[in-house]
Design an enzyme around this catalytic site. Structure first.
Site, short mmCIF file in Angstrom:
data_model
loop_
_atom_site.label_atom_id
_atom_site.label_comp_id
_atom_site.label_asym_id
_atom_site.label_seq_id
_atom_site.Cartn_x
_atom_site.Cartn_y
_atom_site.Cartn_z
CD GLU A 1 68.26 12.66 70.39
OE1 GLU A 1 68.09 11.88 71.33
OE2 GLU A 1 68.15 12.33 69.20
CG ASP B 1 33.34 4.15 70.81
OD1 ASP B 1 32.62 3.45 70.07
OD2 ASP B 1 33.75 5.28 70.50
#
Ligand code: 6GU
Length: 246
Positions: free
Chosen positions: A116, A169
């Site tokens: 968690e 890119d």
């Protein structure tokens, strides 16, 4: 550039690290990735690294001691301490801008969570850069750490060979356009033909076709990228331009 990955599952990494581009960068000594098992810093017979949350609730929380002590020990290795990045769905969102910023660092320490999450004292003490790779939940930070390494390593000088390739890119500074469509042989496949213009050697015409194809794809798929001004400029470029006029 040096990466240190702190994880409860170091065995998840070697397959990925052995993959072509990254493996080559490691072989050439441009990149170093060191794996550390957080459990090695756990105390006691059972080497526990997690415990139930105070206040109740499902799942387990990573205890502060093994995590903080692992980071401190790892920071002693190497020439100088690295920037600590904690991978968590609650962090700021990773993108090409953050990858560019990280690629300027000598060293990154990537802290992968499970269960968690981490005890808050880990964050309070280490003050890491908390980072998420998107709005979805993974079982742990390991895959996210691989994503960060992958994106950053491509920007390390010498890794790609052709230094131009990452400047063009999509999402890099100075480009918010998606890539144009690419074709190779055969010229015709199942009735689908390669656009005629790409077959001749008219390079200005090819460049124009590619620019239009990039724009069209970006408009169709990612209109949000075009709403931010000239897609071939960064917002910094635009700020500089307007101040130059003043
Ligand atoms: Cl960094 N960790 C986890 N567990 N889930 C995520 C994530 C990170 N980024 C997006 N989802």
């Amino acid at each position: 550039m040096r990466f240190d990955v702190l994880t409860l599952f170091p065995e998840m990494f070697p397959g990925y690290l052995g993959q072509s581009l990254l493996n080559l960068a490691i072989q050439r000594g441009l990149v170093e990735v060191n794996l550390h098992n957080i459990r090695d810093w756990a105390k006691g017979k059972h080497k526990n690294v997690d415990d139930r949350p105070f206040g109740g609730g499902p799942g387990m929380v990573l205890s502060p001691e093994p995590v903080v002590e692992c980071v401190e020990a790892v920071q002693q290795l190497g020439d100088s301490p690295g920037r600590v990045v904690l991978l968590t769905p609650g962090g700021r969102t990773f993108n090409q801008r953050v990858a560019e910023e990280f690629s300027d660092a000598q060293r990154l320490v990537l802290l992968c969570g499970r269960y968690e999450g981490f005890d808050q004292r880990v964050i309070d003490i280490l003050q890491p850069d908390e980072l998420s790779i998107g709005d979805f939940v993974l079982n742990g930070g390991e895959v996210a750490a691989m994503v960060v390494i992958d994106a950053v390593v491509r920007l390390v000088p010498g890794v790609l060979g052709d230094e131009q390739s990452n400047k063009q890119d999509s999402f890099s500074s100075g480009n918010r356009l998606l890539e144009f469509a690419q074709y190779t042989r055969p010229r015709e496949y199942r009735g689908h033909e390669v656009p005629e213009v790409l077959l001749g050697g008219n390079h200005p015409a090819i460049a124009e076709w590619r620019k239009q194809n990039s724009l069209e794809r970006t408009r169709q798929r990612r209109g949000d990228l075009l709403d931010q001004g000239d897609p071939t400029k960064t917002s910094a470029d635009e700020t500089n331009e307007s101040s130059a006029v003043d």
